[in-house]
Scaffold this motif. Structure first.
Motif, PDB file in Angstrom:
ATOM      1  N   ALA A  33       0.860  -1.167   0.000  1.00 45.89           N
ATOM      2  CA  ALA A  33       0.000   0.000   0.000  1.00 45.89           C
ATOM      3  C   ALA A  33       0.905   1.228   0.000  1.00 45.89           C
ATOM      4  O   ALA A  33       2.004   1.193   0.559  1.00 45.89           O
ATOM      5  CB  ALA A  33      -0.900   0.004   1.225  1.00 45.89           C
ATOM      6  N   MET A  34       0.430   2.300  -0.637  1.00 48.13           N
ATOM      7  CA  MET A  34       1.281   3.468  -0.839  1.00 48.13           C
ATOM      8  C   MET A  34       0.623   4.740  -0.315  1.00 48.13           C
ATOM      9  O   MET A  34      -0.620   4.830  -0.247  1.00 48.13           O
ATOM     10  CB  MET A  34       1.571   3.649  -2.328  1.00 48.13           C
ATOM     11  N   GLY A  35       1.459   5.709   0.000  1.00 44.98           N
ATOM     12  CA  GLY A  35       0.934   6.986   0.448  1.00 44.98           C
ATOM     13  C   GLY A  35       1.823   8.133   0.010  1.00 44.98           C
ATOM     14  O   GLY A  35       2.996   7.933  -0.317  1.00 44.98           O
ATOM     15  N   TRP A  36       1.223   9.305  -0.019  1.00 42.15           N
ATOM     16  CA  TRP A  36       1.960  10.543  -0.250  1.00 42.15           C
ATOM     17  C   TRP A  36       1.787  11.431   0.981  1.00 42.15           C
ATOM     18  O   TRP A  36       0.673  11.595   1.476  1.00 42.15           O
ATOM     19  CB  TRP A  36       1.451  11.282  -1.480  1.00 42.15           C
ATOM     20  N   SER A  57      -8.928   1.292  -3.556  1.00 42.58           N
ATOM     21  CA  SER A  57      -9.390   2.167  -2.492  1.00 42.58           C
ATOM     22  C   SER A  57      -8.393   3.302  -2.282  1.00 42.58           C
ATOM     23  O   SER A  57      -7.189   3.065  -2.219  1.00 42.58           O
ATOM     24  CB  SER A  57      -9.554   1.376  -1.199  1.00 42.58           C
ATOM     25  N   THR A  58      -8.906   4.528  -2.191  1.00 47.61           N
ATOM     26  CA  THR A  58      -8.056   5.696  -1.984  1.00 47.61           C
ATOM     27  C   THR A  58      -8.607   6.560  -0.854  1.00 47.61           C
ATOM     28  O   THR A  58      -9.791   6.461  -0.505  1.00 47.61           O
ATOM     29  CB  THR A  58      -7.965   6.556  -3.257  1.00 47.61           C
ATOM     30  N   ILE A  70      -4.529  10.240  -6.525  1.00 49.70           N
ATOM     31  CA  ILE A  70      -3.476   9.245  -6.389  1.00 49.70           C
ATOM     32  C   ILE A  70      -3.834   8.028  -7.225  1.00 49.70           C
ATOM     33  O   ILE A  70      -5.008   7.651  -7.333  1.00 49.70           O
ATOM     34  CB  ILE A  70      -3.263   8.849  -4.909  1.00 49.70           C
ATOM     35  N   SER A  71      -2.822   7.435  -7.861  1.00 53.76           N
ATOM     36  CA  SER A  71      -3.053   6.230  -8.645  1.00 53.76           C
ATOM     37  C   SER A  71      -1.832   5.325  -8.520  1.00 53.76           C
ATOM     38  O   SER A  71      -0.733   5.786  -8.196  1.00 53.76           O
ATOM     39  CB  SER A  71      -3.330   6.563 -10.106  1.00 53.76           C
ATOM     40  N   ILE A 105      -7.794  -4.075   2.973  1.00 54.12           N
ATOM     41  CA  ILE A 105      -8.279  -3.514   1.714  1.00 54.12           C
ATOM     42  C   ILE A 105      -8.141  -1.996   1.692  1.00 54.12           C
ATOM     43  O   ILE A 105      -7.847  -1.392   0.674  1.00 54.12           O
ATOM     44  CB  ILE A 105      -9.749  -3.908   1.490  1.00 54.12           C
ATOM     45  N   SER A 106      -8.327  -1.345   2.852  1.00 55.95           N
ATOM     46  CA  SER A 106      -8.330   0.113   2.885  1.00 55.95           C
ATOM     47  C   SER A 106      -6.920   0.674   2.949  1.00 55.95           C
ATOM     48  O   SER A 106      -5.985  -0.014   3.368  1.00 55.95           O
ATOM     49  CB  SER A 106      -9.136   0.598   4.095  1.00 55.95           C
ATOM     50  N   PRO A 107      -6.731   1.944   2.561  1.00 55.12           N
ATOM     51  CA  PRO A 107      -5.410   2.573   2.616  1.00 55.12           C
ATOM     52  C   PRO A 107      -5.006   2.922   4.050  1.00 55.12           C
ATOM     53  O   PRO A 107      -5.815   2.827   4.971  1.00 55.12           O
ATOM     54  CB  PRO A 107      -5.583   3.855   1.794  1.00 55.12           C
TER      55      PRO A 107
END
Length: 127
Positions: A33-36, A57-58, A70-71, A105-107
């Motif tokens: 999972a990724m984040g900014w 999910s974003t 975000i993608s 499943i969620s960010p």
């Protein structure tokens, strides 16, 4: 482990757009999972946007909702942050972050959730 490199920062006028990219190498990117996040001078690092492992999910900070997108492209081992309608208050160093996510499943929306970080890319918005 995964190594992250951000690109795409720069100087832009208010109202303009930028697209940040984060290239990942190392472990299987599809498991992450990724984040900014961003950090302005004299301020704490803050959450900007996050995306789940599969990209379905974003989540976004209220301050960027409707302007940033975000993608994640697992085939290209990359995550992107499209930033539109930029404001002076968006000026900051932007960081890409990653963590493994096998079952959720969620960010993830907090910095402490992330184990891996890029070096950051500067975004400056002139008013």
């Amino acid at each position: 482990q995964v190594h992250l490199v951000e690109t795409g920062g720069g100087l832009v006028q208010a109202g303009g757009s930028l697209r940040l990219s984060c290239a990942a190498s190392g472990d299987s990117f599809s498991n992450y999972a990724m984040g900014w996040f961003r950090q302005a001078p004299g301020k704490e690092r803050e959450f900007v946007a996050a995306i789940s492992r599969g990209g379905s999910s974003t989540s976004y900070a209220d301050s960027v909702k409707g302007r940033f997108t975000i993608s994640k492209d697992n085939a290209k081992n990359a995550v992107y942050l499209q930033m539109n309608s930029l404001k002076a208050e968006d000026t900051a160093v932007y960081y890409c972050a990653a963590r493994t996510s096998y079952y959720r499943i969620s960010p993830y929306n907090t910095a402490d959730d992330y184990a891996y970080w890029g070096q950051g890319t500067q975004v400056t918005v002139s008013s």
